[in-house]
Design an enzyme around this catalytic site. Structure first.
Site, PDB file in Angstrom:
ATOM      1  N   ASP A  74       0.757  -1.371  -0.023  1.00 55.65           N
ATOM      2  CA  ASP A  74      -0.062   0.011   0.094  1.00 55.65           C
ATOM      3  C   ASP A  74       0.826   1.473  -0.009  1.00 55.65           C
ATOM      4  O   ASP A  74       1.952   1.182   0.595  1.00 55.65           O
ATOM      5  CB  ASP A  74      -0.977  -0.040   1.178  1.00 55.65           C
ATOM      6  CG  ASP A  74      -1.957   0.954   1.143  1.00 55.65           C
ATOM      7  OD1 ASP A  74      -2.243   1.527  -0.085  1.00 55.65           O
ATOM      8  OD2 ASP A  74      -2.584   1.372   2.169  1.00 55.65           O
ATOM      9  N   LEU A 105      11.299 -20.327  -5.221  1.00 55.42           N
ATOM     10  CA  LEU A 105      10.278 -19.402  -4.637  1.00 55.42           C
ATOM     11  C   LEU A 105       8.835 -19.484  -5.163  1.00 55.42           C
ATOM     12  O   LEU A 105       8.909 -19.541  -6.637  1.00 55.42           O
ATOM     13  CB  LEU A 105      10.835 -17.916  -4.803  1.00 55.42           C
ATOM     14  CG  LEU A 105       9.860 -16.866  -4.293  1.00 55.42           C
ATOM     15  CD1 LEU A 105       9.405 -16.880  -2.914  1.00 55.42           C
ATOM     16  CD2 LEU A 105      10.303 -15.502  -4.826  1.00 55.42           C
ATOM     17  N   HIS A 130       2.565   3.916  -8.847  1.00 56.58           N
ATOM     18  CA  HIS A 130       2.410   2.396  -9.275  1.00 56.58           C
ATOM     19  C   HIS A 130       3.736   1.822 -10.058  1.00 56.58           C
ATOM     20  O   HIS A 130       4.056   0.754  -9.625  1.00 56.58           O
ATOM     21  CB  HIS A 130       1.078   2.252 -10.147  1.00 56.58           C
ATOM     22  CG  HIS A 130       0.072   2.366  -9.272  1.00 56.58           C
ATOM     23  ND1 HIS A 130      -0.254   1.884  -8.026  1.00 56.58           N
ATOM     24  CD2 HIS A 130      -1.090   3.115  -9.358  1.00 56.58           C
ATOM     25  CE1 HIS A 130      -1.546   2.521  -7.842  1.00 56.58           C
ATOM     26  NE2 HIS A 130      -1.927   2.946  -8.521  1.00 56.58           N
TER      27      HIS A 130
HETATM   28  C1  FPP Z   1      -2.049   0.253  -3.462  1.00 57.50           C
HETATM   29  O1  FPP Z   1      -1.567   1.611  -3.321  1.00 57.50           O
HETATM   30  C2  FPP Z   1      -1.493  -0.396  -4.429  1.00 57.50           C
HETATM   31  C3  FPP Z   1      -2.130  -1.079  -5.609  1.00 57.50           C
HETATM   32  C4  FPP Z   1      -3.534  -0.863  -5.436  1.00 57.50           C
HETATM   33  C5  FPP Z   1      -1.655  -1.600  -6.587  1.00 57.50           C
HETATM   34  C6  FPP Z   1      -0.123  -2.234  -6.480  1.00 57.50           C
HETATM   35  C7  FPP Z   1       0.355  -2.726  -7.709  1.00 57.50           C
HETATM   36  C8  FPP Z   1       1.443  -2.990  -8.009  1.00 57.50           C
HETATM   37  C9  FPP Z   1       2.662  -2.194  -7.120  1.00 57.50           C
HETATM   38  C10 FPP Z   1       2.266  -3.281  -9.185  1.00 57.50           C
HETATM   39  C11 FPP Z   1       1.565  -4.486  -9.471  1.00 57.50           C
HETATM   40  C12 FPP Z   1       2.214  -5.259 -10.601  1.00 57.50           C
HETATM   41  C13 FPP Z   1       2.364  -6.510 -10.933  1.00 57.50           C
HETATM   42  C14 FPP Z   1       3.454  -6.917 -11.754  1.00 57.50           C
HETATM   43  C15 FPP Z   1       1.104  -7.253 -10.945  1.00 57.50           C
HETATM   44  P1  FPP Z   1      -2.500   2.600  -3.487  1.00 57.50           P
HETATM   45  O2  FPP Z   1      -2.750   3.335  -4.784  1.00 57.50           O
HETATM   46  O3  FPP Z   1      -3.678   2.387  -2.544  1.00 57.50           O
HETATM   47  O4  FPP Z   1      -1.719   3.861  -2.662  1.00 57.50           O
HETATM   48  P2  FPP Z   1      -2.695   4.930  -1.596  1.00 57.50           P
HETATM   49  O5  FPP Z   1      -3.059   4.211  -0.533  1.00 57.50           O
HETATM   50  O6  FPP Z   1      -1.504   5.794  -1.230  1.00 57.50           O
HETATM   51  O7  FPP Z   1      -3.325   5.698  -2.566  1.00 57.50           O
END
Ligand code: FPP
Length: 254
Positions: free
Chosen positions: A20, A131, A37
């Protein structure tokens, strides 16, 4: 961090991470959420490498929740482009290092181009025994349990399983990935203190590690710190301290 500890310590099998904070990380830098992201993908790269080197058996990453479908269309489109970008760079590394890619979640909701990439990487790595790297995509813990219950009911209707035979082990075999072990350590970055519908069944006895670091700032050393914290926990599984099968491992590690 001991390079071999986790392969020797059979009590540690599964690390799960709620990644997150990408959006806030970006907004604090005057960047778009999309850039957050993308920075998050770089953290995935590093953490997967560390998990592989430290012989962690299973790593599950919460990459897109069933609730994330409610985000703005543009952000969803960007998030759906990330698996392709990630695997383009990392598939070779995964193959060379015997990493097996697995996926949990309602894949039928994912766009065709994402399913195609996932099918390909899952297939190419299916015999790997290093893994076990799981991406939870379009995933929700409650949805997974409901889907398992539906599959179970079909088997019950077909006479494959009797009501009396149903126990926790059998129920687990109906989940998205029946081979997935219980979560030992659940890390959440981004400063929130909730489980957000992640691996509800498998995390029944997970140790929690919460950090205020945003996911793009979470590095190898932060993972090492979380693992060190795990080694100090006394896991009683409902027993008394005197009965507990595992005591804090403390100085044995790192
Ligand atoms: C939460 O941060 C994160 C997500 C919803 C997406 C996480 C995904 C990735 C890091 C990449 C995925 C990659 C692959 C290879 C599948 P948020 O957007 O909720 O952050 P915030 O809480 O600060 O708004």
């Amino acid at each position: 961090m001991s390079e071999t500890f986790f392969s020797q310590d059979r009590s540690f099998r599964h690390l799960a991470i709620i990644m997150d904070g990408n959006g806030r990380w970006a907004e604090r830098r005057g960047l778009t959420r999309s850039e957050g992201h993308k920075a998050g993908v770089e953290s995935i790269r590093q953490i997967v490498r560390a998990a592989c080197e430290w012989r962690i058996p299973w790593l599950t990453l919460y990459a897109f929740s069933s609730e994330n479908w409610n985000r703005p269309r543009k952000e969803i489109e960007l998030l759906m482009a990330l698996p392709e970008a990630y695997f383009k760079e990392e598939l070779d590394y995964c193959i060379k290092n015997h990493i097996r890619i697995r996926v949990v979640g309602r894949q039928d909701r994912l766009p065709f181009h994402v399913r195609k990439i996932l099918d390909n990487v899952v297939c190419q790595t299916r015999h790997n025994e290093g893994l076990q790297l799981v991406f939870a995509l379009s995933y929700g813990g409650r949805g997974e349990i409901v889907d398992a219950a539906k599959r179970l009911m079909l088997d019950a209707e077909a006479g494959v399983i009797e009501r009396e035979a149903l126990d926790e082990k059998t129920f687990t075999s109906y989940l998205d990935d029946p081979e997935m072990p219980d979560v030992d350590l659940l890390i959440r970055t981004g400063g929130e203190s909730r489980v957000s519908n992640f691996l509800l069944w498998q995390s029944a006895y997970a140790e929690l590690y919460l950090t205020a670091l945003m996911w793009p700032d979470f590095e190898r050393e932060d993972l090492a710190q979380a693992l060190r914290s795990f080694t100090t926990r006394e896991r009683r599984f409902g027993k008394t301290s005197a009965q507990a099968p595992t005591r804090p491992l403390g100085k044995d590690l790192c």
